[in-house]
Motif scaffolding. Structure first.
Motif, short mmCIF file in Angstrom:
data_model
loop_
_atom_site.label_atom_id
_atom_site.label_comp_id
_atom_site.label_asym_id
_atom_site.label_seq_id
_atom_site.Cartn_x
_atom_site.Cartn_y
_atom_site.Cartn_z
N ILE A 44 0.87 -0.94 0.32
CA ILE A 44 0.34 -0.22 0.27
C ILE A 44 1.01 1.04 -0.13
N ILE A 45 1.05 2.01 -0.90
CA ILE A 45 1.29 3.42 -1.32
C ILE A 45 0.54 4.46 0.00
N VAL A 46 0.63 4.91 0.76
CA VAL A 46 -0.20 6.26 0.95
C VAL A 46 0.42 7.32 0.33
N VAL A 47 -1.02 8.48 -0.36
CA VAL A 47 -0.44 9.58 -1.04
C VAL A 47 -1.04 10.91 -0.36
N HIS A 48 -0.58 11.72 0.09
CA HIS A 48 -1.07 12.13 1.25
C HIS A 48 -0.48 14.00 0.16
N ARG A 49 -1.11 15.01 0.76
CA ARG A 49 -0.85 16.72 0.13
C ARG A 49 0.48 17.24 0.80
N SER A 50 0.80 17.23 -0.05
CA SER A 50 3.05 17.97 0.15
C SER A 50 2.33 19.40 0.92
N ASP A 51 1.57 19.82 -0.18
CA ASP A 51 1.60 21.75 0.57
C ASP A 51 0.07 21.81 1.54
N ILE A 105 -3.21 4.76 -2.48
CA ILE A 105 -3.91 5.25 -1.56
C ILE A 105 -3.63 6.47 -1.54
N GLY A 106 -4.79 7.25 -1.19
CA GLY A 106 -5.52 8.81 -1.28
C GLY A 106 -5.74 9.46 -1.03
N TYR A 107 -6.11 11.14 -1.00
CA TYR A 107 -7.54 11.12 -0.26
C TYR A 107 -7.69 12.64 -1.32
N VAL A 108 -8.58 13.33 -2.13
CA VAL A 108 -8.87 14.20 -2.86
C VAL A 108 -10.27 14.66 -2.52
N GLU A 109 -10.38 16.23 -2.91
CA GLU A 109 -11.74 16.63 -2.94
C GLU A 109 -12.61 16.53 -3.99
N TYR A 110 -13.56 15.98 -3.75
CA TYR A 110 -14.48 15.16 -4.14
C TYR A 110 -14.10 15.27 -6.01
#
Lengths: 348, 308
Positions: free
Chosen positions: A155-162, A216-221
């Protein structure tokens, strides 16, 4: 070094241009802040400019910048994705109110997975982002998704860097549902991520998730929709698995207790309700309680009022959730009670 | 007439001094501004700022070590790749290639130098990163995966990819300057060496390179200077995480990428001040490298007996 100088230069140029008085004939209302609601603010401003002839200039420089600018009184309004605490508002002489609601969506890149098929619980989501669960066929995930074939892909976690309001909403949710997250990481626009890689902006996260298998990451809808990313189902507070949609965001927003919250300090994550999407968030407008120019203040509030009442279809087209009318009435009552200019009432 | 010309000369001299003075004033001004902005962070963390790895906006603990490490490592990878490659290209253009080929390749290299860094970043993210993830990293992992340098899942973004992108960006600078340097080696000298029976390789090594060593070093530092502060392209591919990992496949960050990422949303004073102090650190690193280059150049000059 060159870049930093350039940035400093632009910052100065921007501040200078914001502080410059507009042409006398046509009032330009200047706002700055959060990037999450920028698409809808820009559309509202554009339409309103055509209808009413008042120009609204909104700079999406980030919530942090928006808060700094409104405190320094260099803009007419500031915008922030995270609400300020009532004490901070009092100290700076500001008021805040929610302008628009949106949702944050966990998205995954697993080959052969049906869109929206993967189910996750809040605990699992937190453990993945804490780096505790590292492969997709971990028994906990497999147990929850009996019909899905999962391999030992990492699992590669992707998050916001800014720093970002999206991150604030997401970490606020994890903070609520996981005591471990609360202890180790906390809630903020930028946090000390235990694992993973960082992408710049919603588009950066979307690009990484699309490219890295097992991500897996999270983004605005809206970004999840536009990039056709594969979202997950999340178990909400009522114990039901829900998918992100305008209906589930709306349910979450409606369940919130705005009335008894001082300074509209309401966070929409992990709301009760059978059909509530758990990672929902509001974006806020910040105003000086005491405004020097009555004319400008009235024009600005008229714009917000128009956006609340006539901007709903624009918001919905962009996959945002407008503020319900009952709440708008409450907000406008707050304007009448707290906003003053040259000693007089500004609204209505 | 005479007094008029005197005034002219003096005016020009004055203007020139003023212009040159502006440069000094600017450098000092920026340094002072960075130093003043770093005040709160320097008072809070002191020297710990340079050696702490934790960067936590929630608990307001800021340490620059991972950013410094990432800056030096990505620049190091870039130099290791770019310097030998540039020298070989420059030698090829000057010594071996047909003049027509040399003109075409030379033009292409100058074009490369003119591409904006954001384009390199986008290309890195959308083209190079998938190639790295699918082919290059699995290949390296298969043959050298036991080394800690090459462990971890092949995700395509990270230190190695950032270093490669940086190498591509500085390659044209080093190449074109080195080529000009090699071109300046007098033909007479080279021809005399050939006349003494030296092979092409011997002439290249002992005449051309030796003659141009100052220029080559200068070109390398030009590239180094560009690589160390590069922001946009690195931010796209480095992975942006405040962690130090022995693996080149892992994500990291650099000083410039941290600033680009976090400057806009830093609302708290200490956070902002720590970011400015990061800028100060980058300023000082660049300054120290310049200084080291000067000293090294002087020593080389003396050792080689070059009078120029």
């Amino acid at each position: 070094m060159k870049r930093l100088l350039l940035n400093i230069f632009f910052a100065i140029a921007l501040t200078a241009s914001l502080a410059t008085p507009s042409f006398a004939a046509r009032i330009t209302i200047i706002g700055a802040g959060a990037s999450f609601p920028f698409p809808v603010y820009a559309q509202w401003a554009n339409k309103y400019g055509k209808v009413q002839g008042v120009r609204i200039n909104y700079q999406s420089i980030g919530s942090g910048g928006g808060i700094r600018q409104i405190k320094a009184k260099t803009v007419d309004f500031g915008a922030s994705d995270a609400p300020l605490k009532p004490a901070d508002l009092d100290e700076a002489g500001l008021i805040q109110f929610p302008m628009i609601v949106g949702g944050v969506v966990p998205v995954v890149n697993i080959r052969g997975l049906e869109p929206g098929a993967l189910r996750l619980t809040p605990e699992l989501l937190a453990e993945i982002f804490l780096g505790k669960i590292t492969i997709w066929n971990d028994p906990a995930i497999v147990g929850l998704n009996p019909g899905i074939k999962l391999t030992d892909q990492p699992i590669i976690v992707v998050h916001r860097s800014d720093g970002s309001g999206t991150t604030w909403i997401f970490t606020n949710y994890l903070d609520k549902v996981s005591s471990e997250w609360h202890k180790q990481v906390g809630t903020a626009k930028a946090v000390n991520w235990p694992t993973g890689v960082g992408g710049k902006g919603n588009e950066g996260v979307a690009a990484y998730v699309t490219q890295v298998p097992g991500a897996i990451g999270y983004v605005e809808y809206a970004y999840a929709l536009q990039n056709r990313l594969n979202h997950v189902q999340l178990k909400n507070k009522a114990g039901r698995f829900v998918s992100p949609s305008s209906t589930t965001f709306q349910t979450a927003a409606a369940k919130a207790d705005w009335k008894s919250s001082v300074g509209y300090y309401v966070v929409l994550t992990d709301q009760p309700g059978e059909n509530s999407w758990p990672i929902t968030g509001a974006s806020f407008i910040l105003l000086q309680r005491n405004m020097p120019d009555t004319e400008r203040a009235r024009k600005m509030l008229a714009f917000f009022d128009w956006s609340y009442r006539h901007g709903k279809d624009i918001a919905e087209r962009l996959d945002y959730i407008p503020i319900p009318d009952s709440l708008v009435d409450m907000i406008e009552k707050t304007w009448s009670e707290t906003l003053r200019s040259q000693g007089g009432v500004v609204w209505p | 007439m005479g007094s008029y010309r005197g005034v002219q000369d003096r005016t020009f001299a004055g203007l020139a001094t003023l212009s040159a003075g502006t440069v000094i004033l600017l450098v000092v001004g920026i340094f002072v501004a960075l130093l003043a902005g770093s005040g709160p962070s320097i008072r809070e963390f002191g020297a710990r700022f340079l050696f702490a790895q934790e960067w936590n906006p929630v608990s307001q603990q800021f340490g620059a070590l991972s950013s410094i490490y990432g800056t030096l490592l990505s620049t190091g990878i870039a130099m290791v790749i770019a310097v030998p490659l540039s020298l070989i290209i420059a030698l090829f253009l000057v010594e071996l290639a047909h003049p027509a080929v040399s003109r075409v390749v030379g033009g292409a290299i100058e074009l490369l130098a003119a591409i904006p860094s954001i384009i390199y970043g986008m290309w890195g993210l959308f083209v190079l990163a998938p190639v790295m993830a699918r082919y290059v990293q699995p290949f390296i992992g298969k043959w050298a995966g036991d080394l800690p340098l090459f462990t971890g899942p092949p995700i395509g973004i990270g230190m190695l990819t950032a270093g490669i992108i940086l190498a591509l960006m500085i390659l044209p600078f080093i190449t074109s300057v080195t080529r000009d340097v090699f071109n300046m080696v007098p033909d007479v000298v080279k021809e005399s060496a050939y006349g003494l029976g030296a092979t092409t390789w011997e002439v290249t090594r002992q005449v051309t390179v030796r003659h141009g060593i100052m220029g080559i070093v200068g070109a390398c530092f030009l590239g180094l200077g560009r690589a160390i502060g590069e922001t946009m392209a690195v931010t796209f591919v480095i992975g942006n995480t405040h962690r130090i990992s022995p693996s080149l496949f892992a994500a990291g960050n650099s000083i410039a990428s941290t600033l680009a990422n976090e400057f806009t949303e830093a609302a708290e004073n200490l956070y902002l001040s720590s970011l400015i102090e990061l800028g100060l650190v980058l300023f000082l690193i660049t300054f120290l490298i310049q200084l080291a280059a000067r000293i090294w150049l002087q020593r080389t000059r003396r050792k080689l007996g070059v009078t120029r």
